[in-house]
Motif scaffolding. Structure first.
Motif, PDB file in Angstrom:
ATOM      1  N   ILE A  59       0.858  -1.184   0.000  1.00 43.42           N
ATOM      2  CA  ILE A  59       0.000   0.000   0.000  1.00 43.42           C
ATOM      3  C   ILE A  59       0.896   1.236   0.000  1.00 43.42           C
ATOM      4  CG2 ILE A  59      -1.658   1.327   1.360  1.00 43.42           C
ATOM      5  CD1 ILE A  59      -2.836  -1.305   2.315  1.00 43.42           C
ATOM      6  N   PRO A  60       0.650   2.195  -0.904  1.00 45.23           N
ATOM      7  CA  PRO A  60       1.552   3.344  -1.026  1.00 45.23           C
ATOM      8  C   PRO A  60       1.457   4.376   0.105  1.00 45.23           C
ATOM      9  CG  PRO A  60      -0.277   3.565  -2.549  1.00 45.23           C
ATOM     10  CD  PRO A  60      -0.409   2.208  -1.896  1.00 45.23           C
ATOM     11  N   PHE A  61       0.473   4.253   0.989  1.00 44.22           N
ATOM     12  CA  PHE A  61       0.343   5.221   2.062  1.00 44.22           C
ATOM     13  C   PHE A  61       1.484   5.096   3.060  1.00 44.22           C
ATOM     14  CE2 PHE A  61      -4.179   4.370   0.915  1.00 44.22           C
ATOM     15  CZ  PHE A  61      -4.423   5.598   0.328  1.00 44.22           C
ATOM     16  N   LYS A  62       1.904   6.220   3.606  1.00 42.22           N
ATOM     17  CA  LYS A  62       2.969   6.251   4.609  1.00 42.22           C
ATOM     18  C   LYS A  62       2.510   5.560   5.900  1.00 42.22           C
ATOM     19  CE  LYS A  62       5.146   9.935   7.037  1.00 42.22           C
ATOM     20  NZ  LYS A  62       5.589  11.325   7.000  1.00 42.22           N
ATOM     21  N   ARG A  63       1.278   5.812   6.290  1.00 40.79           N
ATOM     22  CA  ARG A  63       0.721   5.177   7.481  1.00 40.79           C
ATOM     23  C   ARG A  63      -0.059   3.945   7.039  1.00 40.79           C
ATOM     24  NH1 ARG A  63       0.755  10.716   8.720  1.00 40.79           N
ATOM     25  NH2 ARG A  63       1.432  11.123  10.852  1.00 40.79           N
ATOM     26  N   LYS A  64       0.242   2.797   7.609  1.00 44.42           N
ATOM     27  CA  LYS A  64      -0.301   1.523   7.127  1.00 44.42           C
ATOM     28  C   LYS A  64      -1.539   1.039   7.874  1.00 44.42           C
ATOM     29  CE  LYS A  64       3.156   1.001   4.261  1.00 44.42           C
ATOM     30  NZ  LYS A  64       3.011   1.161   2.847  1.00 44.42           N
ATOM     31  N   ILE A  65      -1.822   1.595   9.043  1.00 44.62           N
ATOM     32  CA  ILE A  65      -2.977   1.160   9.834  1.00 44.62           C
ATOM     33  C   ILE A  65      -4.138   2.078   9.490  1.00 44.62           C
ATOM     34  CG2 ILE A  65      -3.874   0.803  12.163  1.00 44.62           C
ATOM     35  CD1 ILE A  65      -0.831   0.631  13.002  1.00 44.62           C
ATOM     36  N   TYR A  66      -5.257   1.491   9.108  1.00 44.04           N
ATOM     37  CA  TYR A  66      -6.387   2.324   8.703  1.00 44.04           C
ATOM     38  C   TYR A  66      -7.659   1.905   9.433  1.00 44.04           C
ATOM     39  CZ  TYR A  66      -6.942  -1.660   5.587  1.00 44.04           C
ATOM     40  OH  TYR A  66      -7.048  -2.926   5.092  1.00 44.04           O
ATOM     41  N   ILE A  67      -8.448   2.914   9.766  1.00 43.10           N
ATOM     42  CA  ILE A  67      -9.738   2.702  10.424  1.00 43.10           C
ATOM     43  C   ILE A  67     -10.781   3.390   9.545  1.00 43.10           C
ATOM     44  CG2 ILE A  67     -11.131   3.142  12.483  1.00 43.10           C
ATOM     45  CD1 ILE A  67      -8.474   3.439  14.024  1.00 43.10           C
ATOM     46  N   PRO A  68     -11.717   2.628   8.979  1.00 41.19           N
ATOM     47  CA  PRO A  68     -12.769   3.264   8.184  1.00 41.19           C
ATOM     48  C   PRO A  68     -13.627   4.184   9.063  1.00 41.19           C
ATOM     49  CG  PRO A  68     -12.767   0.878   7.889  1.00 41.19           C
ATOM     50  CD  PRO A  68     -11.844   1.187   9.025  1.00 41.19           C
ATOM     51  N   ILE A  69     -13.940   5.343   8.539  1.00 40.13           N
ATOM     52  CA  ILE A  69     -14.782   6.307   9.250  1.00 40.13           C
ATOM     53  C   ILE A  69     -16.024   6.539   8.394  1.00 40.13           C
ATOM     54  CG2 ILE A  69     -14.941   8.634  10.203  1.00 40.13           C
ATOM     55  CD1 ILE A  69     -12.806   7.065  11.603  1.00 40.13           C
ATOM     56  N   GLY A  70     -17.169   6.174   8.906  1.00 36.38           N
ATOM     57  CA  GLY A  70     -18.413   6.389   8.168  1.00 36.38           C
ATOM     58  C   GLY A  70     -18.559   5.471   6.978  1.00 36.38           C
ATOM     59  N   ASN A  71     -18.167   5.951   5.821  1.00 39.73           N
ATOM     60  CA  ASN A  71     -18.277   5.113   4.635  1.00 39.73           C
ATOM     61  C   ASN A  71     -16.889   4.683   4.163  1.00 39.73           C
ATOM     62  OD1 ASN A  71     -17.151   7.131   2.952  1.00 39.73           O
ATOM     63  ND2 ASN A  71     -19.125   8.144   2.856  1.00 39.73           N
ATOM     64  N   ARG A  72     -16.820   3.909   3.131  1.00 36.49           N
ATOM     65  CA  ARG A  72     -15.540   3.355   2.677  1.00 36.49           C
ATOM     66  C   ARG A  72     -14.606   4.387   2.037  1.00 36.49           C
ATOM     67  NH1 ARG A  72     -15.271  -2.538   1.069  1.00 36.49           N
ATOM     68  NH2 ARG A  72     -16.431  -3.466   2.762  1.00 36.49           N
ATOM     69  N   SER A  73     -15.086   5.554   1.748  1.00 40.45           N
ATOM     70  CA  SER A  73     -14.233   6.540   1.089  1.00 40.45           C
ATOM     71  C   SER A  73     -13.432   7.393   2.074  1.00 40.45           C
ATOM     72  CB  SER A  73     -15.077   7.442   0.175  1.00 40.45           C
ATOM     73  OG  SER A  73     -15.973   8.200   0.947  1.00 40.45           O
ATOM     74  N   ILE A  74     -13.669   7.238   3.375  1.00 36.89           N
ATOM     75  CA  ILE A  74     -12.932   8.001   4.383  1.00 36.89           C
ATOM     76  C   ILE A  74     -12.277   7.023   5.351  1.00 36.89           C
ATOM     77  CG2 ILE A  74     -13.082   9.731   6.207  1.00 36.89           C
ATOM     78  CD1 ILE A  74     -15.642  10.740   4.826  1.00 36.89           C
ATOM     79  N   ASN A  75     -10.949   7.135   5.492  1.00 30.98           N
ATOM     80  CA  ASN A  75     -10.199   6.274   6.406  1.00 30.98           C
ATOM     81  C   ASN A  75      -9.300   7.126   7.294  1.00 30.98           C
ATOM     82  OD1 ASN A  75     -10.952   3.576   5.411  1.00 30.98           O
ATOM     83  ND2 ASN A  75      -9.992   4.302   3.542  1.00 30.98           N
ATOM     84  N   PHE A  76      -9.156   6.702   8.512  1.00 29.51           N
ATOM     85  CA  PHE A  76      -8.275   7.312   9.496  1.00 29.51           C
ATOM     86  C   PHE A  76      -6.965   6.529   9.408  1.00 29.51           C
ATOM     87  CE2 PHE A  76      -8.157   8.136  14.405  1.00 29.51           C
ATOM     88  CZ  PHE A  76      -7.182   9.093  14.231  1.00 29.51           C
ATOM     89  N   LEU A  77      -5.875   7.147   8.936  1.00 30.03           N
ATOM     90  CA  LEU A  77      -4.598   6.472   8.742  1.00 30.03           C
ATOM     91  C   LEU A  77      -3.663   6.741   9.915  1.00 30.03           C
ATOM     92  CD1 LEU A  77      -4.088   7.318   4.975  1.00 30.03           C
ATOM     93  CD2 LEU A  77      -4.824   5.144   5.944  1.00 30.03           C
ATOM     94  N   LEU A  78      -3.030   5.672  10.409  1.00 31.72           N
ATOM     95  CA  LEU A  78      -2.168   5.765  11.584  1.00 31.72           C
ATOM     96  C   LEU A  78      -0.876   4.992  11.393  1.00 31.72           C
ATOM     97  CD1 LEU A  78      -4.912   4.717  14.161  1.00 31.72           C
ATOM     98  CD2 LEU A  78      -4.152   7.046  13.722  1.00 31.72           C
ATOM     99  N   ASN A  79       0.154   5.391  12.136  1.00 30.30           N
ATOM    100  CA  ASN A  79       1.324   4.536  12.272  1.00 30.30           C
ATOM    101  C   ASN A  79       1.216   3.830  13.632  1.00 30.30           C
ATOM    102  OD1 ASN A  79       2.388   6.254  14.318  1.00 30.30           O
ATOM    103  ND2 ASN A  79       3.399   7.519  12.772  1.00 30.30           N
ATOM    104  N   GLU A  80       2.158   2.977  13.952  1.00 32.33           N
ATOM    105  CA  GLU A  80       2.060   2.174  15.177  1.00 32.33           C
ATOM    106  C   GLU A  80       2.083   3.032  16.439  1.00 32.33           C
ATOM    107  OE1 GLU A  80       3.873  -1.938  17.043  1.00 32.33           O
ATOM    108  OE2 GLU A  80       4.848  -1.030  15.325  1.00 32.33           O
ATOM    109  N   ARG A  81       2.906   4.051  16.464  1.00 34.34           N
ATOM    110  CA  ARG A  81       2.983   4.935  17.643  1.00 34.34           C
ATOM    111  C   ARG A  81       1.659   5.668  17.861  1.00 34.34           C
ATOM    112  NH1 ARG A  81       5.780   7.277  21.373  1.00 34.34           N
ATOM    113  NH2 ARG A  81       5.804   9.511  21.680  1.00 34.34           N
ATOM    114  N   GLU A  82       1.055   6.147  16.778  1.00 39.09           N
ATOM    115  CA  GLU A  82      -0.230   6.832  16.900  1.00 39.09           C
ATOM    116  C   GLU A  82      -1.312   5.874  17.376  1.00 39.09           C
ATOM    117  OE1 GLU A  82       0.397  10.182  13.393  1.00 39.09           O
ATOM    118  OE2 GLU A  82      -0.240   8.153  12.850  1.00 39.09           O
TER     119      GLU A  82
END
Length: 111
Positions: A59-82
């Motif tokens: 996955i090209p995103f810098k932060r690899k952990i994602y939490i869907p918010i509401g619908n599938r088009s919005i995700n909360f992206l996190l790294n491990e520390r966050e």
């Protein structure tokens, strides 16, 4: 306003006027009913960073952990520390007799 927990980057509080639980983290704000907040907390507590990192290598995103918010088009992206900080923030909000210490990894009883 009733602060439930707080870190350097985030805060969880209940607004007495609207009776919602507000989750603030960096530049993100989510407003929950009690039921929605419980669902969010339970979901985040179950996230294991290693599962995301093993699946998301391409996955090209810098932060690899994602939490869907509401619908599938919005995700909360996190790294491990966050993720660790947010888990600490949420767990401390559920347990008012605990406080966060040592970079959000441990909890101790308040005296």
């Amino acid at each position: 306003m009733g602060t439930m927990s707080e870190t350097l980057n985030g805060k969880v509080f209940r607004c007495p006027k609207c009776n919602r639980v507000h989750f603030e983290y960096k530049n993100l704000n989510l407003n929950f009913t009690e039921k929605e907040y419980c669902f969010f907390v339970n979901h985040v507590k179950q996230i294991k960073a290693e599962d995301y990192y093993s699946k998301a290598n391409k996955i090209p995103f810098k932060r690899k952990i994602y939490i869907p918010i509401g619908n599938r088009s919005i995700n909360f992206l996190l790294n491990e520390r966050e993720l660790l900080e947010i888990k600490g923030l949420l767990i401390a909000s559920e347990k008012p007799d605990f406080k966060l210490i040592d970079e959000f990894k441990f909890f101790v009883c308040k005296n």
